[in-house]
Design a protein around this motif. Sequence first.
Motif, mmCIF file in Angstrom:
data_model
loop_
_atom_site.group_PDB
_atom_site.id
_atom_site.type_symbol
_atom_site.label_atom_id
_atom_site.label_comp_id
_atom_site.label_asym_id
_atom_site.label_seq_id
_atom_site.Cartn_x
_atom_site.Cartn_y
_atom_site.Cartn_z
ATOM 1 N N CYS A 19 0.812 -1.222 0.000
ATOM 2 C CA CYS A 19 0.000 0.000 0.000
ATOM 3 C C CYS A 19 0.845 1.272 0.000
ATOM 4 C CB CYS A 19 -0.948 0.005 1.204
ATOM 5 S SG CYS A 19 -2.212 -1.272 1.112
ATOM 6 N N LEU A 20 2.156 1.145 0.140
ATOM 7 C CA LEU A 20 3.033 2.323 0.160
ATOM 8 C C LEU A 20 3.132 2.943 -1.236
ATOM 9 C CD1 LEU A 20 6.020 0.919 2.268
ATOM 10 C CD2 LEU A 20 4.357 2.641 3.005
ATOM 11 N N PRO A 21 3.451 4.235 -1.301
ATOM 12 C CA PRO A 21 3.726 4.865 -2.601
ATOM 13 C C PRO A 21 4.947 4.205 -3.262
ATOM 14 C CG PRO A 21 3.406 6.535 -0.908
ATOM 15 C CD PRO A 21 3.481 5.204 -0.204
ATOM 16 N N GLN A 22 5.007 4.263 -4.578
ATOM 17 C CA GLN A 22 6.044 3.577 -5.345
ATOM 18 C C GLN A 22 7.467 3.927 -4.892
ATOM 19 O OE1 GLN A 22 6.563 4.671 -9.499
ATOM 20 N NE2 GLN A 22 7.086 2.550 -10.001
ATOM 21 N N HIS A 23 7.752 5.196 -4.683
ATOM 22 C CA HIS A 23 9.113 5.575 -4.307
ATOM 23 C C HIS A 23 9.486 5.040 -2.922
ATOM 24 C CE1 HIS A 23 10.576 8.062 -7.618
ATOM 25 N NE2 HIS A 23 9.295 8.345 -7.812
ATOM 26 N N TYR A 52 19.226 3.717 -4.003
ATOM 27 C CA TYR A 52 17.905 4.129 -4.503
ATOM 28 C C TYR A 52 18.038 4.779 -5.883
ATOM 29 C CZ TYR A 52 14.090 7.501 -5.087
ATOM 30 O OH TYR A 52 13.078 8.277 -5.608
ATOM 31 N N ILE A 53 19.022 5.657 -6.044
ATOM 32 C CA ILE A 53 19.221 6.340 -7.333
ATOM 33 C C ILE A 53 19.582 5.330 -8.421
ATOM 34 C CG2 ILE A 53 20.769 7.927 -8.569
ATOM 35 C CD1 ILE A 53 20.720 9.684 -6.010
ATOM 36 N N GLU A 54 20.379 4.332 -8.068
ATOM 37 C CA GLU A 54 20.741 3.299 -9.044
ATOM 38 C C GLU A 54 19.499 2.510 -9.479
ATOM 39 O OE1 GLU A 54 22.907 1.380 -11.729
ATOM 40 O OE2 GLU A 54 23.606 3.070 -10.532
ATOM 41 N N THR A 59 15.463 1.502 -13.699
ATOM 42 C CA THR A 59 14.042 1.318 -14.023
ATOM 43 C C THR A 59 13.462 2.515 -14.767
ATOM 44 O OG1 THR A 59 13.403 2.148 -11.837
ATOM 45 C CG2 THR A 59 13.599 -0.254 -12.097
ATOM 46 N N GLN A 60 14.297 3.522 -15.000
ATOM 47 C CA GLN A 60 13.902 4.734 -15.723
ATOM 48 C C GLN A 60 12.775 5.496 -15.027
ATOM 49 O OE1 GLN A 60 13.181 3.487 -19.762
ATOM 50 N NE2 GLN A 60 15.339 3.110 -20.134
ATOM 51 N N VAL A 61 12.842 5.490 -13.699
ATOM 52 C CA VAL A 61 11.907 6.265 -12.883
ATOM 53 C C VAL A 61 12.690 7.460 -12.340
ATOM 54 C CG1 VAL A 61 10.525 6.275 -10.770
ATOM 55 C CG2 VAL A 61 10.521 4.256 -12.244
ATOM 56 N N PRO A 62 12.208 8.686 -12.536
ATOM 57 C CA PRO A 62 12.940 9.843 -12.014
ATOM 58 C C PRO A 62 13.079 9.778 -10.486
ATOM 59 C CG PRO A 62 11.198 10.541 -13.516
ATOM 60 C CD PRO A 62 11.004 9.075 -13.269
ATOM 61 N N ALA A 63 14.303 9.929 -10.010
ATOM 62 C CA ALA A 63 14.571 9.896 -8.572
ATOM 63 C C ALA A 63 14.173 11.225 -7.938
ATOM 64 C CB ALA A 63 16.054 9.628 -8.324
ATOM 65 N N VAL A 64 13.825 11.176 -6.670
ATOM 66 C CA VAL A 64 13.526 12.400 -5.930
ATOM 67 C C VAL A 64 14.839 12.962 -5.385
ATOM 68 C CG1 VAL A 64 11.212 11.609 -5.305
ATOM 69 C CG2 VAL A 64 13.100 11.192 -3.736
ATOM 70 N N GLY A 65 14.831 14.233 -4.994
ATOM 71 C CA GLY A 65 16.014 14.871 -4.424
ATOM 72 C C GLY A 65 16.298 14.368 -3.023
ATOM 73 N N LEU A 67 16.426 15.873 -0.100
ATOM 74 C CA LEU A 67 15.510 16.313 0.955
ATOM 75 C C LEU A 67 14.245 15.463 0.965
ATOM 76 C CD1 LEU A 67 14.846 18.261 3.247
ATOM 77 C CD2 LEU A 67 13.883 19.810 1.541
ATOM 78 N N GLU A 68 13.656 15.248 -0.212
ATOM 79 C CA GLU A 68 12.451 14.413 -0.284
ATOM 80 C C GLU A 68 12.771 12.966 0.069
ATOM 81 O OE1 GLU A 68 8.702 13.396 -3.234
ATOM 82 O OE2 GLU A 68 10.128 14.945 -3.824
ATOM 83 N N PHE A 69 13.947 12.484 -0.346
ATOM 84 C CA PHE A 69 14.370 11.131 0.006
ATOM 85 C C PHE A 69 14.464 10.982 1.523
ATOM 86 C CE2 PHE A 69 17.693 8.072 1.045
ATOM 87 C CZ PHE A 69 17.216 6.950 0.397
#
Length: 123
Positions: A19-23, A52-54, A59-65, A67-69
């Motif tokens: 149920c968690l958000p994808q990121h 996480y960035i790797e 997976t070609q999903v834009p990573a968050v910055g 602070l958000e991480f």
Amino acid sequence: MDIALSKVFKPAVVNNILCLPQHQQMVLCALANTFQHSRKKATTLGELNKSYIEICRSTQVPAVGMLEFSNMCMILSDQGYLKLGQSKEDKLRRVTLQIDISDITFAFKGSRFFEKCLEQPKF
């Protein structure tokens, strides 16, 4: 039959992970990768962010910055998935997993996207 049994015997933590958000799910995959490929029981927020960035890159999903991480990790900590230590510098905060890696891998079993995330080598 397997689906019915897995629904009956699936731990609550597995349902919560789903149920968690994808990121946030990707952060848990990064944590699982980090601890599956080493004998360490803890890492730093900076190292976890690299993993996480790797995963995002592969997976070609834009990573968050950062602070958000960091905020996502605090949310996951508040929910009991991981534990964050204290440090003056955010990237040096100690991170430990509070749930079993097997719960993470079981939650994403059958999802090609997350199985790919879990195959990522430690960065």
